[in-house]
Each structure stands twice: as C-alpha cells, then as structure tokens.
Design a protein around this motif. Structure first.
Motif, PDB file in Angstrom:
ATOM      1  N   LYS C 383       0.862  -1.192   0.000  1.00 52.52           N
ATOM      2  CA  LYS C 383       0.000   0.000   0.000  1.00 52.52           C
ATOM      3  C   LYS C 383       0.892   1.233   0.000  1.00 52.52           C
ATOM      4  O   LYS C 383       1.749   1.397   0.866  1.00 52.52           O
ATOM      5  N   PRO C 385       0.986   5.468  -0.008  1.00 52.74           N
ATOM      6  CA  PRO C 385       0.128   6.601   0.338  1.00 52.74           C
ATOM      7  C   PRO C 385      -0.169   7.457  -0.899  1.00 52.74           C
ATOM      8  O   PRO C 385       0.516   7.356  -1.911  1.00 52.74           O
ATOM      9  N   GLN C 386      -1.187   8.283  -0.793  1.00 54.44           N
ATOM     10  CA  GLN C 386      -1.523   9.202  -1.886  1.00 54.44           C
ATOM     11  C   GLN C 386      -1.620  10.614  -1.346  1.00 54.44           C
ATOM     12  O   GLN C 386      -2.290  10.867  -0.351  1.00 54.44           O
ATOM     13  N   HIS C 387      -0.888  11.517  -1.965  1.00 50.17           N
ATOM     14  CA  HIS C 387      -0.932  12.936  -1.600  1.00 50.17           C
ATOM     15  C   HIS C 387      -0.787  13.732  -2.869  1.00 50.17           C
ATOM     16  O   HIS C 387      -0.288  13.233  -3.868  1.00 50.17           O
ATOM     17  N   ARG C 428       8.181  15.800   4.285  1.00 50.01           N
ATOM     18  CA  ARG C 428       7.184  14.979   3.590  1.00 50.01           C
ATOM     19  C   ARG C 428       7.756  13.592   3.266  1.00 50.01           C
ATOM     20  O   ARG C 428       7.032  12.591   3.311  1.00 50.01           O
ATOM     21  N   ARG C 431       7.509  11.434   6.270  1.00 49.70           N
ATOM     22  CA  ARG C 431       6.131  11.014   6.495  1.00 49.70           C
ATOM     23  C   ARG C 431       5.770   9.878   5.531  1.00 49.70           C
ATOM     24  O   ARG C 431       5.211   8.853   5.935  1.00 49.70           O
ATOM     25  N   LEU C 432       6.143  10.083   4.313  1.00 51.69           N
ATOM     26  CA  LEU C 432       5.849   9.093   3.288  1.00 51.69           C
ATOM     27  C   LEU C 432       6.459   7.727   3.640  1.00 51.69           C
ATOM     28  O   LEU C 432       5.784   6.704   3.583  1.00 51.69           O
ATOM     29  N   GLU C 435       4.560   5.907   6.011  1.00 49.82           N
ATOM     30  CA  GLU C 435       3.218   5.473   5.597  1.00 49.82           C
ATOM     31  C   GLU C 435       3.187   4.243   4.695  1.00 49.82           C
ATOM     32  O   GLU C 435       2.149   3.625   4.517  1.00 49.82           O
ATOM     33  N   ILE C 436       4.335   3.938   4.104  1.00 48.63           N
ATOM     34  CA  ILE C 436       4.346   2.796   3.169  1.00 48.63           C
ATOM     35  C   ILE C 436       4.071   1.495   3.926  1.00 48.63           C
ATOM     36  O   ILE C 436       4.607   1.270   5.000  1.00 48.63           O
TER      37      ILE C 436
END
Lengths: 217, 743, 467
Positions: C383, C385-387, C428, C431-432, C435-436
């Motif tokens: 999964k 992330p999407q931003h 960022r 953060r990314l 989130e992975i």
C-alpha cells in the motif's frame, strides 16, 4: 541391503513399469514464424552419437529477422498434442507447439530411480545456476561419477537479480553423480540441481543399478 | 614326394595370386588350370613322381605364360592391388634376404610401440675380388607383415614416425647410411601426441639436414606417410609399386563428392587411379623418383629370391652412388667414374663414410635435388623482359641488404657494444663515489619525479587492428546464429555488425566466423605496405587430369588469381616481413607445384632480405590431388626451404586459421618453431571422414579444434582474431628480441 | 500515426505508456514469461492493447521481430537493457525497414559509450575531468609513469596521504577497481587488475585515476531536439548510493539553497551547466541526456560521464520544473518521445523555471545491512500513500500478491515528493516513508526485507558532504 530397501526398490520398479512414459513439451524459444515439420503421431528420434553430435528429427523451423533456425527432437518418442493451427503463423516466445511422449529407456529409468537414492541438491532459489569453476574443471578432467566434493568447497554459483552468489557444499563428502540443470537456464526453486552420492554408498548404488538392469524390460 | 607337394603348393599360391591380381581377364581359363591342379593333387600318390613332375612343369609353364600376359595388361589400379596383396614382399623379407644380418631395434612384433614401423641395424656384405667387406647400415621402414593385423597395414602411428626419427638420429651419430623402405598406404591419421602431421613435419625437417646418406625404396608410397621417411638422397622405386598423393579410393570419394558411408563405383576408382599417375614409370617421368628396380612379372613375392639378389646389388649400388657423388676421390677412380658413371661400382670397394666437407656437399646436394623438383610443372606468366626487369630489381634489393647488414652493420654494432661496456664500468665507479650523498638525499626529500623512458609506448597505440575494410558479407539485413548459442546463450548476431565491427566474432562467446582472406590483407598490415610478388606464377594441370583444366579455370575466374598462395612484402609497425598466405578460395588452398615454388621463393627472399617470414594459413585442404606426386614432393621441397631459411637465422612464424589440414601441415607448416592458431580454427592431418574410414572410430566433434591442438602440444598458442596484429607484433619483437637483425 | 514499441519493463514501461497516451500515440508492450504478473503487462492489455511475450529484453532480435510484426514505427528503449547500446540504435535506424530510435543518434551514443572517450572529449573542450589517464593503458611502464605523476600532483596539492584508483577500463559497476596508497604497490596492483580485466572483460586496458574520498554526485539534465535546440532542466544530487554505487535517493536541485557550502553553489551550478551544454553542442546532442559530475567539498568539479538516455531520476527534475505559465511539472519522458519523433522544442531556456525541491526514493527489496543483498519472495500486501505532493511509479500490483521475478533487480517503486523548500520536502519524505505498507514472505517463510530504514536514515544527509 536390508529387506526394507529391497521392498522399496521393487515398488519403484513396479511403478515405472506401470507407466514407463515421460512427456516433454516443446515450446518455441523465441518469437518468429513457425513451420511445423512433423505430424501427429509421428515417431521422432532424439539426439544421438557418442558426443550427442548427431541431431534428431527436425520438428519445426522458426524464422526471425531473416534467420531460419531448425529445431530438432531432443529425445525419442511420439508426437502428441501438436498444435497444427500454428503452422506458418507468427508465434510469441515460449509458445507450446507439441509434446513428445517418450518411453523411458532402461538408463533413464535408472536415473529416475537414482533420484530417490542419491542425495539431491535442490535449487534454494529460482535462479540460474553454474558449476563453480574449480568443480567444473574437476568434472571436465575426471568426468562425472568421479569428481569428489568436500564440505566447504565451492559447489555452485547462483545467479539472480544480476548478482552472483557462491554456494558452498555442506554435508558429507560426496561424488557428483548426476547434473540435472543446464547452464544459462532458469531453474525453479526446489528443482533438483545435482545428485550427490557419498563414496561409501557407491557400492549400493551400483548394486541398485544392476538390479534394475536385470529387471527392467 | 614332399618336394613335389611343396611345388604343388607353390603353384597353388601362384595361381591364387594370379587370380587375385588379374583373374578377370582369364575367365574360364584359370578355372581349367585350377581343376587340373586339384586333380593332380588328388593323384599325387597314385601317379608316378615323374608324371607328377611333368604335369607340374606343364602347369608352371602355363602359369608363367598367363603371368606374362597379365603383366602386359596391368592397369594402375592393379599395381595398388599388387602392393596390398598379402603375398607381396615385406620389409622383414628384405631384412632376411637382402641384408646379411640384422638386429631389430625398439620392439619386436606385437610388443612394439608401433609394429607398423620397423627399425633395424643391419649389415650388408659385398664381395670385391676375393675379399668380403661388411657395411653397417640403419634400415628403417614400414612393415605390412603379410596381412598381420597388428601391423596396421604399414600405416605408421605418430609415435611410429617418431621412432623412425629416433633411429635416423642414431645413424647420424654413428655415421652410417640409412636405407628407408616405404611400404605404407599412408600415415595413421590420429592427432594424439606427437601428432600425425606434426611428426611427419619433424621428420622431414630433420631429414633435410641429416648428415648421412639416405636411400629410399618405394613399394607403396602413400602420400604424407611415405614422405615421413622418404626425404632421401636417392629415391628408388620398385617397378610394381605405386606412389601417390592419395589412395585411388580416397580420390574417388572426393571426385564423386560422396557422402559418408557411400562407396565409390569401381569405374570411378579406376579412373582416379589412372589420372593420378601413380605407377613407377609415371613417377620416373615426373622426376619424383630417380630409378626403377625391375620386379618379376606381377611383382615380387616373398619367394622371389632372384629379386632379392638383384635388390641387394641395387641397394649397394645406390648407396655407392650417393657416396661417390659427394666424395673427394683419387685421380684414377675419379677418371673411372667420369667415364662409366657412378652406376658401375660392382668391382670397386667404396668406403661408406664421409668427412666433414663431404657431408656438407651431401646435404647441399640433397637440398638442391628437392629445390629443383617440380619446377617444370607451373608457368610464369610474365614476359621474358618483365621477368628480367623484376629479377634485376630483386638483385639490387639483395645487394642493398647485403651492404646494409653484412658490410656496415656488423662493425658498427661491435663498436656500440664496446662503448656500452665502458659506460657500464664507469657507472659502477661513479656510484661507489656518490653513494653516501644519494642516501642522504633520499632521506630528506620525497622521491624525485622521474619518468621511465620507453620508446615503445607510442607504438602500442597503433597495434590495434586497422579499420577501413568492410566485408562484402556485411551488406545483408539479416541475423545469423552462433554455433555455440545453445551452450553459451549467444543471441543471434546482426550480420552487418558481425562482419564489420565484430570482425566476424560472436561478441558473447568469442566464436570466430570465417572471414575472407582480403580482410587479413587489409586489416593486419600497415597501410599501403602490402606488395605482392610472383603473382604471375600460375598453377597448371601437369598430369592432364581429366576435367581439372575446367576446375582450374573456374578458380581463376572466381579469384582473379593464378594459384592458391599469395606471397607479399608487408610491414607491421614498420617491421618489414615476408608473408606467404594460403587461402581456400582457390581450389581449397591446396598446394601444388606453383604454390610450392612460390613458397620456396618467399623463403629465399626472406633469407636474402633478412626479414621474418609469416606463413598465414587462411585455409588449406592439403596437397592438390590432381597434381599427384608432383604435389606430394612439395612437402620435402618446401620443408627444405624452411630449414635453409631457419639455419640462416630467420624467424619463421605460422598462423593457422579456419581449416588447415594434411600435407602442408605435415611439412613446411608443421615444422615451424612457432605455430599459432586463430580461435575456432581446426588443425589436423586428416578430416573426420578419413579418420573414421581408416581407424574405424568416431572422433568427437571438437577433435581438431585449436584448443585440442594446443592441449596436444601441436601449437604454441591461440590468438583472437582481433589481437592478431598486436600478437604478431609482439611475437616479432619478443621472439626476435631487441636486436632483430632485420630491424 | 507513429506506433511506439516499448522495449522495457517495470515502472519505466508504464511511464512511457502514459507519455504515449498523453501524446496520442499508439504503443505495443513486450514482456517476458517471468514478468507476466507485472502491472506493465496488465496496463498494456487495457483498452484492447496488444502485448507480446518475448524471450528477453536484451535480445535486439526479439524487439525488432515484434516491431516488424506489430508494424511499429519507433522504439523506446527506456533505461538499462538496450538503451545505451549504440549498435542496437544503429541497427534500428539503418535496417531495411528503418525505425525511429527514441534516444540520441547512434554516433553520439557510441562516442559517450566509454568513459575514457568521454574523458578525452571533455579534455579537448577544456572541461575538467578527474586527473588520471585519459585512455586505456596497456603498458606497465606507462602505468607507472602516470602513477608517479598522480602521486606528485597530490603531494603538491598538500594531500598528506595520496591515493589512486586502478580500474579495468572496460569494467563498470564497481568491478575491477583497486585503491593504491603506496607507489611501490602500484606495479603489483596494475598487474592484478590487468589480469582481471583480461579475464572478465576481454580487454586488458587499465585506467589510473586520482582517488577522491569525499564528493557529491551531481547531474545536469539536458533536453535537446533534432533541430539543434538545447536547454537544461537544472541539476540533481544523487550522492546517496548503495555500496555498489547504485543510486537510492535523488534530489533536485543539487544544492540546498539554505545551507552554507565552502563554495558558492550557484557559481558551480552555472559552470557545470554551461560546460554540459558546451559539450552537448560539440557532440550535436539531440535528445534527453544527463551529464554526471563529481563535486568536492572545496568546490572542485570534474565531469564523470554522460548518460545518453532517459534516467530513472528524471522525475525529480520534472517535478520542480515549470514551462512558461503551464502548471508545474514536466514529463521528461514525454518530451523525449516528442523530440525524438522530430518535433521542435517550442520553448526556450528562459521559459523554464524551477520551484521548490523534489526528492525521489527508490523502494527496493534488499538487505542494506548485508551488502545490499537482493531479497526474493512474494509480496502479499503493498500500500502506497496518496498525496497531491506525491508521484508514484511502480509496476508492483497493489491489489494482488506479486512474486518478485528473480531475473531482474528487485525494484518495487519510485516515490517522489515535492516541497516548497528542502526542509519541507524532507519532512514529507519522512512522512511518506512511515506510511508505506509492504508485507511479504519468501520461500523460507521469512518476512520481506526492504531498504526503507536505510532511506529514512540517509534522508538526513542529502545534499551534504561527509566532512
């Protein structure tokens, strides 16, 4: 030889006698326009000669970029599952064309049975495998069934994801009895790579081979 | 009765022999004789001895009649049949009957490194007046053994030929003449060390300089196998023998372009036997032998004692002749021989020993003999004027070389060496005086920036292959498969790439595809340095071999050249060299009279100009069979030239490529001290088919590969085609050293 | 209309596909048996697209056979495989049915194909290169001469412990390189490398070079047309690499405007950009290309090599670029295809502007603690992330399990972030990476190993020198 072993051998022989066939699928190695040269049910001959220098029956040709290549039967047998609709057509790589139903010979049956008695070294990963250079040389010089490998010595080179990893031999000293893989082809994880025979087992193995020789018709 | 029985038996044998050799012309007539003989045998004990004898005489007379009739009708193929017959005289018979005593060396019968070759120390007696003189000789030859299987039909293995050479050397040490008897259908074509071809080449090279007389007798002269012991001062041939470049069957297989396993038709074999000019008479006419020894009708068999007596006289006479032709003689004898020729020596004793001067004369004479062989069998297409002009040019060049190298160089070099010595001496003294200072300086300062001097640095840049040549093959938009694809996973190669940038080499596995010979001429040597000479020496059809004129014309049309060899001057980074290049486009690169002559001329030129000699074999299938024994004698001829060149101090390098086989490899190529092969080339004595047919065994597909040749010690190294120029340059530098005399 | 054969796999195949769609071009996708589950195959089949199974991506014959059969007019080689094979490029354009090669002219690829040749061209143009031999050395004496010179130069520069690198000239990827700290060792090392080179590369040429201990790996992105137009799309910093010198994090622009270097970053940038353009002009360069430079903490710079192809990290340059008044973000793959097909640039250097900072992470299944060993197995959950500040390029399906094929690098995804400033982009990025979600197991049932921890750790040192 224990009676248990005896029983086992007999079972195995019986099993192969029931179904003494092996089916080989013939697929195109690459793209091109295919011309089939055999018919369904035709008997074909495999590679022959002391050095496998004589080619078998011509199965099909494949023309790619102006280069016509001929492909021959790797083994004796009968053509089955021939896809005649592909004749004269463009095909992709690894397109199955036909199968050869091959009756196991005495020697092949022996090899099959041996697989159950030798210590089989299986592929730890799906990868391409090569014999370690030193071992390769040893086998070149002495020949199969003669070259001894000791624990700690380099056995194979596993090539995957563009990285070469040397695999060292672990286990008891043994003789390289059979090589199952071809260089430069991907071997699936768990497939047999080498059949290794401990030196003290050599006698038993040769006894086994003799038994099958006598019993196999 | 026993005597009569013996006679009967003998008659029976004669009849069998007659039937075997020429039975077909008599038909029923022989049967009648046979029946008569059989009946007589039955009645042996019922008839009176007198009657039996009478009958025997009658039959014998009849057989003799038939023998004479058959003799008149002998065809070339019949001579082949005669020498192969188990009744034919063999070397052992000659040793028993011609020589007075003998000791077989290195082996007896089966217990032998090679039973096909016999070497023996023998004595031969000669009666002059009432005295008997005994000569010691070395007898070397092939033993067919009347069909004994282990003799291999007189087909010498490589080590058999090595054995022959070993005992030739013994004879040389002992200063006794060598009598060599050739009874071979050909050498046994196996490559195991020392190698069929390479050993023959070694033998030829040695014989070109052996310091004792060699007299050869040919009964069955099968090509290269015969030459292995045949480079003699005098070559005699039995009248019923044959001497040929190839067996008639072999020629027929090639002529008929037969597939393996197929037999040639008898007509074709007969045709070839006739075309090849294999009989003693033919060979005498061609000048490949010196004399014929007459045999009884239908050839000598082991019971022909008269023949052995004659042979004995001939053997002595021939040896005398060789000895006398080089001996410094007293006035009386000199007068005698001048008047009567060397042949009449029956009543005069000749010592078979030579002093140093005479030995030199012997060797010189031997070399001259081979130099002159076959010179009538090619043509020089230049006009007489043209020839004169180029002769003059060459003479000028030779003179210049002589002045430069012999007159001027030598003293200068001596002075140079002397001054170098002095400098070195001075330096020692100087260093002793300064050493404390130097040590001190090294302690204080970092090492000084000092460059090493090397004049060769720049040169190495230029040794890469020269470009600028594009093969005509490179013009097709197609791909080709590498023969090793299955083994090494090579991709198909785009033809325009393969024949230009890749130099015909698979980029993955290094397999060398064949390239045309022009590529080498263009890419190997310095720009504009290639200057061909003797291009006008042309091959002809000396035996008037049927159909060969057309084939020759075809080759000329195809190549625009006149022979299968190109000889030229060239340079590699300024080093001048002479190149002889055999190329396969012209009749498979086969060697005949023109090719041999051109090669010899190249050797002589290299010798005179003091340049290295490169023999580049783009391909050769062997000796040109259509030139028969004219072709065969190119083997000794060229080998002699090589030896003369090497003895004069030359550097001779052979590079094999593509397919290099048979006669040339077994002589002037195989005798080179430095032999290399281009990768993927095949080198050997005989091709797989011939091997299979003679040895009855299959050979692995890579039997003749360069790698195996290297493994067996036949060559010194394998070169990549891309490194050819570089390696050649390095070879010239390292093997010639810094003081190459031709620099 | 042009039809493009995409002669590559994985994420770049997908990016090329997208670019073709955007340009309204038809395309054909190829794949190997091992790649049958890759997203690039599924996407290729979308909307009735045709995909072809081939034996290998590196076999030109396979590619061209498909190109002929599918009546393609152009070939995009992507990166790796056949991208820098000038013979392939030449064959594509010179065969009897010529095709367009989406890349520079074959002659240019050939010129730049060897580092040594690149070096000697640079020298000719007065462009600085790492001191050392500018051609392969075959001679021991010459090697020693160069070695002596290199040591003396370094002594003169005041370097106390000079060192040189001895490399196989035909080598690459860190193979056949040794360091020499003592002149007396040089001969032995030279001989060793020479033997190694002969054995492994078939050419015994050896290079000698000054060894640089601390440097940044900087790239200049050029975009050129077939009509002699040449612009640049700024610089990138690719210093964060694996031990085998494979890039792991790339940043655009090359230098952090908020950090004080020992040199003036603007001046260096200007110089290397203008040198890159000078060389491109000299070569008649006519497609996208990357000039790679080495910059030392003192501000010395040397040209390393030129990559005549689209690069993996071209995205970071595109992410911060803006043409005229169009929205920020330029697809350099699209530009490449458009220009290779013969279009004009349609904008000038002055129309290109750069905004903010972009960082690219290469997510790879590898064990960074054990020699960056590739990990093989099956991914069960993936999964990303999407931003709106994020770009993701991956061929790994996120809706089904995926077995990593063993024949290729275990690259999983490229993830690019954008920020107003380097600091924000870093933020960022962190953060990314948190989130992975990746889960997977290999045949022994062991958990998947990725380089995410390595990326997190090294994110702090981007655009910095070691000293």
């Amino acid at each position: 030889m224990t009676s248990k072993q005896q029983m086992k051998i007999e079972d195995i022989i019986a099993e192969y006698k029931r179904n003494p066939y092996q089916v080989f699928t013939i697929s195109t190695p690459h793209t091109g326009i295919v011309s089939l040269k055999v018919t369904k049910g035709q008997k074909v001959q495999g590679t022959t000669g002391k050095w496998l220098e004589r080619k078998g029956t011509l199965l099909y040709t494949l023309v790619r970029q102006g280069n016509e290549k001929r492909f021959y039967a790797p083994i004796d047998g009968e053509i089955t599952d021939l896809d005649e609709s592909l004749d004269g057509q463009f095909v992709e790589a690894k397109t199955p064309l036909m199968s050869i139903k091959h009756k196991l010979s005495k020697e092949e049956a022996i090899n099959k049975v041996l697989e159950k008695f030798l210590e089989i070294y299986n592929a730890p990963e799906t990868a391409k495998y090569y014999l370690a250079p030193e071992l390769y040389q040893k086998i070149e010089q002495k020949g199969l069934k003669k070259a001894l490998i000791n624990p700690g010595e380099e056995l194979l080179i596993m090539s995957r994801m563009k990285r070469d990893v040397v695999l060292n031999y672990e286990g008891r000293p043994g003789i390289i009895y059979v090589i199952y893989f071809k260089p430069n082809t991907t071997v699936n994880q768990g497939d047999p790579l080498l059949g290794i025979c401990p030196p003290e087992q050599l006698e038993f193995i040769s006894h086994l081979v003799k038994r099958i020789y006598l019993e196999w018709e | 009765m026993i005597e009569l029985e013996k006679q009967l038996l003998f008659l029976e044998k004669r009849l069998i022999y007659l039937n075997d050799i020429k039975g077909e012309i008599f038909g029923e007539r022989l049967n009648t004789l046979q029946n008569w003989l059989a009946k007589l045998k039955e009645q042996l004990y019922t008839l009176s001895a007198k009657d039996v004898q009478k009958n025997i005489n009658k039959i014998s007379a009849q057989i003799s009649l038939y023998e004479k009739e058959a003799e008149k009708k002998l065809t070339p193929l019949d001579y082949v049949r005669i020498v192969r017959h188990p009744f034919r005289i063999s070397l052992k018979d000659i040793l028993e009957n011609v020589y007075d005593d003998y000791v077989e060396l290195a082996g007896a019968d089966e217990c032998n490194i090679d039973p096909a070759v016999v070497a023996a120390r023998a004595t031969i007696n000669r009666k002059v007046g009432h005295r008997i003189y005994t000569y010691q000789v070395m007898v070397i030859g092939h033993e067919k053994g009347h069909g004994e299987e282990f003799r291999n039909g007189g087909s010498a293995k490589p080590w058999g030929n090595a054995k022959a050479l070993q005992f030739m050397k013994v004879a040389e040490t002992e200063g006794i003449p060598i009598h060599s008897y050739i009874f071979t259908p050909g050498a046994f074509p196996i490559e195991d060390y020392p190698g069929a071809a390479q050993q023959i080449a070694r033998n030829l090279y040695a014989m070109a300089g052996i310091r004792v007389p060699i007299i050869a007798f040919i009964s069955e002269g099968g090509s290269g196998g015969a030459e292995a012991i045949g480079l003699a001062d005098l070559r005699l041939m039995f009248s019923h023998g044959y001497y040929s470049v190839i067996s008639p069957e072999g020629a027929a297989a090639i002529e008929g372009k037969l597939k393996e396993g197929k037999k040639a038709s008898p007509e074709l074999i007969r045709f070839c036997a006739e075309q090849l000019k294999i009989t003693a008479k033919d060979n005498l006419q061609l000048g490949t032998i010196d004399r014929i020894i007459q045999e009884p009708p239908l050839g000598a068999k082991r019971e022909d004692y008269d023949f052995f007596n004659r042979l004995k006289r001939e053997v002595i006479k021939a040896t005398d002749e060789v000895i006398l032709s080089v001996k410094s003689l007293g006035t009386l004898r000199a007068y005698h021989y001048k008047k009567n020729g060397y042949k009449d020596t029956d009543n005069i004793y000749v010592r078979w020993q030579l002093d140093e001067k005479e030995i030199q004369r012997l060797i010189q004479k031997r070399r001259q003999k081979y130099r002159n062989m076959g010179t009538n069998f090619y043509v020089d297409l230049r006009s007489p004027l043209h020839r004169k002009v180029s002769n003059l040019k060459d003479k000028f060049l030779y003179a210049k070389t002589y002045i430069c190298y012999d007159l001027l160089r030598r003293p200068r070099r001596r002075i140079q060496q002397f001054s170098e010595e002095i400098k070195a001496e001075l330096l020692v003294i100087f260093n002793h005086l300064l050493s404390p200072l130097v040590k001190l300086r090294n302690k204080i300062l970092p090492p000084k920036l000092s460059y090493l001097v090397s004049e060769e640095l720049q040169e190495m840049e230029k040794v890469c292959l020269r470009g600028g040549y594009v093969s005509p093959r490179a013009k097709v938009d197609k791909t080709i498969s590498c023969p090793n694809a299955e083994r090494y996973g090579c991709y198909d190669i785009w033809i325009p790439d393969l024949y230009s940038e890749f130099c015909g080499i698979c980029p993955n596995c290094g397999h060398h595809f064949p390239l045309e010979y022009q590529w080498y001429i263009h890419c190997l040597f310095d720009k504009n340095s290639v200057k061909e000479f003797n291009a006008e020496i042309a091959s002809i059809n000396p035996l008037n071999y049927k159909g060969f004129d057309e084939k020759l014309e075809e080759a000329r049309q195809k190549t625009g050249r006149h022979s299968a060899i190109i000889t030229f001057d060239a340079k590699i980074l300024g080093i001048e060299l002479i190149v002889a290049m055999l190329y396969s486009d012209f009749r498979g690169g086969t060697v005949g009279a023109a090719e041999g002559e051109k090669f010899v001329l190249a050797c002589e030129r290299a010798k005179r100009l003091r340049r290295p000699l490169l023999a580049y074999v783009h391909g050769t299938a062997g000796i040109r069979i259509q030139e028969g024994t004219i072709g065969v004698i190119q083997m000794p001829k060229c080998t002699v030239a090589v030896r003369e060149y090497l003895e004069a101090g030359g550097l001779y390098i052979v590079v094999y490529d593509n397919n290099s086989y048979a006669g040339p490899v077994a002589s002037f190529l195989g005798c080179a001290p430095y032999q290399f092969a281009i990768r993927s080339s095949k080198i050997g004595f005989a091709g797989p088919r011939v091997i299979r047919e003679t040895t009855g065994e299959d050979i692995p597909p890579d039997y003749h590969s360069a790698r195996n040749a290297l493994r067996r010690g036949h060559i010194q190294g394998i070169w990549d085609r891309r490194d050819f120029r570089k390696n050649l340059y390095m070879a010239l530098r390292t093997m010639g050293g810094k003081n190459l005399y031709y620099r | 209309m042009e039809k493009v054969l995409i002669a590559n796999r994985g994420e770049i195949a997908i990016r090329i596909m997208r670019a073709c769609k955007a340009l309204g071009l038809e395309y054909v996708v190829v794949y190997t048996e091992e790649d049958r589950d890759s997203e690039h195959v599924r996407l290729g089949r979308e909307n009735g697209g045709k995909v072809f199974r081939i034996a290998s991506y590196t076999d030109p014959n396979e590619i061209l056979e498909i190109a002929d059969f599918a009546r393609c007019t152009a070939i995009h080689p992507g990166y790796g495989f056949l991208a820098e094979n000038y013979r392939f490029a030449r064959r594509v354009t010179q065969r009897s049915r010529p095709l367009i090669f989406i890349g520079p002219r074959p002659e240019v690829i050939k010129e730049l194909g060897s580092k040594i040749n690149t070096k000697s061209i640079a020298k000719r143009l007065g462009i600085p290169v790492i001191p050392g031999s500018d051609r392969p050395i075959y001679n021991e004496v010459e090697a020693e001469n160069i070695g002596i010179k290199l040591f003396h130069q370094q002594w003169e520069e005041g370097i106390k412990h000079p060192a040189i690198l001895v490399k196989a000239s035909a080598g690459g990827g860190g193979m056949g390189i040794e360091e020499v700290y003592d002149l007396n060792q040089l001969r032995a090392v030279y001989r060793r490398i020479k033997r190694y080179a002969k054995k492994h590369f078939g050419d015994e040429g050896v290079l000698l070079e000054k060894k640089l201990s601390d440097f940044n790996h900087i790239e200049v992105q050029l975009v050129c047309s077939r009509h002699g137009e040449r612009v640049h799309f700024g610089t990138r910093n690719c210093t964060i690499q694996s031990i085998f010198r494979q890039k792991r994090i790339e940043v655009a622009p090359a230098f952090d405007p908020d950090y004080r270097y020992q040199f003036d970053p603007n001046e260096i940038t200007e110089k290397i950009v203008s040198y890159s353009l000078k060389m491109a002009a000299y070569l008649g360069y006519d497609n996208v290309g990357t000039w790679e430079w080495i910059v030392t903490p003192e501000g010395k710079f040397y040209l390393l090599e030129v990559n005549p192809r689209i690069q993996v990290e071209s995205g970071v340059s595109g992410f911060i670029s803006q043409i005229k008044k169009q929205p920020r973000g330029v697809d350099l793959v699209k530009e490449q295809i458009r220009l290779a097909l013969g279009e004009k640039l349609k904008y000038k250097q002055k129309h290109i502007s750069f905004h903010g900072c972009s960082i690219e992470f290469r997510i790879i299944a590898e064990d960074t603690l054990h020699g960056f060993r590739p990990w093989g197995g099956t991914i069960t959950k993936f999964k990303l992330p999407q931003h709106d500040w994020l770009q993701v390029h991956t061929h790994v399906p996120q809706d089904r399990p995926y077995a990593i094929p063993s024949d290729y690098d275990p690259n999983l995804a490229l993830i690019l972030v954008w920020g107003e400033s380097v600091a924000q982009a870093k933020e960022r990025g962190k953060r990314l990476l948190e989130e992975i979600v990746i889960e997977g197991k290999n045949n022994q049932g062991e958990e998947i190993i990725t380089n995410i921890e390595f990326l997190k750790e090294r994110l702090n040192s981007i655009q910095r020198f070691a000293t």
